[in-house]
Design a protein around this motif. Structure first.
Motif, PDB file in Angstrom:
ATOM      1  N   UNK A 202       1.014  -0.997  -0.392  1.00  0.00           N
ATOM      2  CA  UNK A 202      -0.324   0.151   0.052  1.00  0.00           C
ATOM      3  C   UNK A 202       1.005   0.997  -0.076  1.00  0.00           C
ATOM      4  N   UNK A 203       0.841   2.233  -1.258  1.00  0.00           N
ATOM      5  CA  UNK A 203       2.152   3.567  -1.063  1.00  0.00           C
ATOM      6  C   UNK A 203       0.905   4.027  -0.500  1.00  0.00           C
ATOM      7  N   UNK A 204       0.050   4.558  -0.843  1.00  0.00           N
ATOM      8  CA  UNK A 204      -0.746   5.370   0.168  1.00  0.00           C
ATOM      9  C   UNK A 204      -0.711   5.560   1.412  1.00  0.00           C
ATOM     10  N   UNK A 205      -0.262   4.341   2.460  1.00  0.00           N
ATOM     11  CA  UNK A 205       0.414   4.289   3.814  1.00  0.00           C
ATOM     12  C   UNK A 205       1.356   4.015   4.283  1.00  0.00           C
ATOM     13  N   UNK A 206       2.229   3.980   3.192  1.00  0.00           N
ATOM     14  CA  UNK A 206       3.858   4.024   4.084  1.00  0.00           C
ATOM     15  C   UNK A 206       3.946   3.857   5.591  1.00  0.00           C
ATOM     16  N   UNK A 207       3.510   5.285   5.345  1.00  0.00           N
ATOM     17  CA  UNK A 207       4.100   6.311   6.413  1.00  0.00           C
ATOM     18  C   UNK A 207       4.085   5.663   7.492  1.00  0.00           C
ATOM     19  N   UNK A 252       6.193 -10.198  -9.024  1.00  0.00           N
ATOM     20  CA  UNK A 252       4.545 -10.125  -8.842  1.00  0.00           C
ATOM     21  C   UNK A 252       3.401 -10.908  -8.067  1.00  0.00           C
ATOM     22  N   UNK A 253       3.995 -11.219  -6.628  1.00  0.00           N
ATOM     23  CA  UNK A 253       3.289 -12.022  -5.946  1.00  0.00           C
ATOM     24  C   UNK A 253       2.046 -11.125  -5.651  1.00  0.00           C
ATOM     25  N   UNK A 254       2.484 -10.276  -5.269  1.00  0.00           N
ATOM     26  CA  UNK A 254       1.568  -9.040  -4.991  1.00  0.00           C
ATOM     27  C   UNK A 254       0.595  -8.082  -4.779  1.00  0.00           C
ATOM     28  N   UNK A 255      -0.356  -7.420  -5.189  1.00  0.00           N
ATOM     29  CA  UNK A 255      -1.143  -6.517  -5.324  1.00  0.00           C
ATOM     30  C   UNK A 255      -0.469  -5.241  -5.038  1.00  0.00           C
ATOM     31  N   UNK A 256       0.071  -4.121  -5.902  1.00  0.00           N
ATOM     32  CA  UNK A 256       0.435  -2.785  -5.177  1.00  0.00           C
ATOM     33  C   UNK A 256      -0.835  -1.818  -5.548  1.00  0.00           C
ATOM     34  N   UNK A 406       8.195   8.644  -1.802  1.00  0.00           N
ATOM     35  CA  UNK A 406       8.897   7.633  -2.505  1.00  0.00           C
ATOM     36  C   UNK A 406       7.942   5.788  -2.693  1.00  0.00           C
ATOM     37  N   UNK A 407       7.297   5.580  -1.940  1.00  0.00           N
ATOM     38  CA  UNK A 407       7.235   4.645  -1.590  1.00  0.00           C
ATOM     39  C   UNK A 407       6.149   4.681  -3.507  1.00  0.00           C
ATOM     40  N   UNK A 408       5.499   5.846  -3.347  1.00  0.00           N
ATOM     41  CA  UNK A 408       4.446   5.390  -4.830  1.00  0.00           C
ATOM     42  C   UNK A 408       5.448   5.728  -5.621  1.00  0.00           C
ATOM     43  N   UNK A 412       5.379   3.023  -9.195  1.00  0.00           N
ATOM     44  CA  UNK A 412       5.375   3.445 -10.371  1.00  0.00           C
ATOM     45  C   UNK A 412       6.760   3.522 -11.440  1.00  0.00           C
ATOM     46  N   UNK A 413       8.037   3.623 -10.752  1.00  0.00           N
ATOM     47  CA  UNK A 413       8.771   3.920 -11.380  1.00  0.00           C
ATOM     48  C   UNK A 413      10.072   2.886 -10.591  1.00  0.00           C
TER      49      UNK A 413
END
Length: 441
Positions: A202-207, A252-256, A406-408, A412-413
């Motif tokens: 979960x990029x938006x929950x990295x904190x 590719x064993x998890x969703x993002x 950074x997680x996002x 993405x990159x």
């Protein structure tokens, strides 16, 4: 939330900080009928403003309903509750602006990671004397509302990381519920090979989500016990967490998917995502769009798998209610604060793992959605395994924002998960310096 020893140890440093003398007023008093009970020193009726961000979803006892009971029983201390519908960092910014404009509420919900920053900026009141009256009503989370020996409010809930999973889907795939990080990794790969996912990064929950996992892996990021703050967000635990997620993402064993995107709920309803690491407070609403009102769910909740440090979990959220700078009636505000946060059964319907002492039964809706499981009994068990050595620094909101950014970018990159922890290190040092707090580089 962890019983933060780090914040207590940093008392000398925080007490020495130069805080702005704000001399502001908030909370309103009105000229209504007076009474000896709960009135201000000159006998006037008072009105307390309270801002929160509790979910107030279907099947929950709404905050307004709880407040109405208080108002009916306390005519001389009236409370007006306002729900803030934006994100947590947006609410903090609003509160800061409102305090400056002298329009802030008396009471506001603050995440434990936000409390040191609000204290450092001089945005909360010292209500230590009042808080001591109510201390025995709460668990060790009371310490999360104390900074440098100064109490600024009372705790409301905690947020230990736990593991949610769909038992029926696990059974259909022949999967066992993992109890260690290695088992979690192997099971994630086994599920992915069958077109299902038992984890989502979960990029938006990295904190809080990733820092909580680092805590579960045995890390303690901040130490203010000496003459300067020590920062280490890249310890052995963070390294284990980064390697774990990197391997699963690479294969590719998890969703993002972002936790708060509609795509996350769709993944649950489509039974593509059949398990995930989440905060305990998610139990109160995560299945609202997944399990119909006339259905019984097949999901369950269990303790976070062992991340290499034994039976340990980390904090993901949890919050208290603070008295903001300029509150005209702090004594009355704290009287309501204590009452509200000890309405345990009502707050449990909001999905909270309450900080107040006493047993809490699982709300009927939650119990039905989780297939009859006594969910809150399991969440209380998780609460007992929270790391006691994981604390936050003043300005952690800036650190969290950088981690999320950074997680996002990593997703993405195609960057590396380790970059998130590196960014946390750099931003922590920069933030402390920006607050004129000595920090060891």
């Amino acid at each position: 939330m962890a019983r933060s020893q780090g914040l207590k140890r940093s008392a000398a440093l925080l007490a020495a900080m130069s805080l702005a003398a704000m001399g502001l007023t908030a909370c309103s008093g009105d000229d209504g009928a007076s009474s000896d009970s709960g009135a201000s020193s000159d006998g006037e009726k008072v009105t307390i403003q309270y801002m929160h961000r509790l979910p107030d979803g279907d099947g929950m006892v709404l905050v307004d309903e709880i407040v109405e009971r208080w108002n009916a029983e306390n005519p001389d201390i009236q409370v007006e509750a306002t729900k803030f519908d934006g994100e947590a960092h947006e609410m903090i910014k609003k509160l800061e602006n409102d305090i400056s404009a002298q329009t802030a509420p008396c009471l506001a919900q603050l995440g434990y990671g936000e409390v040191p920053e609000m204290y450092a900026k001089g945005l909360v009141e010292d209500v230590t004397a009042e808080a001591e009256k109510y201390k025995d009503n709460f668990s060790g989370a009371f310490g999360q509302m104390v900074v440098g020996g100064v109490a600024v409010g009372l705790p409301q809930d905690t947020g230990p990381l736990v593991y949610f999973y769909d038992q029926a889907e696990f059974d259909a795939l022949g999967l066992s519920v993992p109890t260690t990080m290695d088992e979690l990794k192997a099971t994630a790969k086994e599920a992915a090979a069958q077109g299902k996912y038992i984890l989502d990064f979960e990029p938006d929950e990295a904190q809080y989500w990733l820092s909580g996992q680092a805590a579960a892996a045995g890390d303690s990021w901040y130490d203010g016990s000496g003459d300067v703050w020590k920062v280490d967000t890249q310890g052995a635990g963070a390294e284990r967490v980064a390697e774990f997620w990197q391997e699963l993402i690479d294969e590719d064993a998890v969703l993002t998917i972002n936790r708060w995107d509609d795509a996350y709920t769709k993944a649950l309803t489509d039974k593509e995502l059949i398990g995930n690491i989440g905060a305990a407070w998610e139990a109160g609403f995560m299945l609202d769009d997944v399990v119909g009102d006339d259905e019984e769910g097949t999901w369950q909740v269990t303790l976070l798998p062992d991340f290499g440090a034994g039976a340990l979990t980390g904090p993901d959220g949890g919050s208290g209610v603070a008295v903001l700078k300029g509150c005209e009636f702090p004594e009355q505000a704290m009287e309501f604060n204590n009452w509200f946060n000890t309405q345990t059964e009502d707050l449990a319907t909001q999905g909270l793992v309450v900080a107040a002492l006493g047993e809490v039964s699982t709300p009927d809706k939650v119990k039905r959605q989780f297939g009859g499981q006594e969910v809150f009994t399991k969440l209380a068990e998780a609460n007992e395994t929270l790391s006691e050595d994981f604390a936050y620094i003043p300005g952690f909101s800036a650190v969290g924002a950088k981690m999320n950014e950074v997680a996002s970018n990593v997703i993405d990159e195609g960057g590396k998960i380790a970059d998130i922890f590196k960014a946390a290190q750099e931003e922590s040092v920069s933030t402390l310096k920006g607050l004129n707090i000595d920090v060891e580089e």
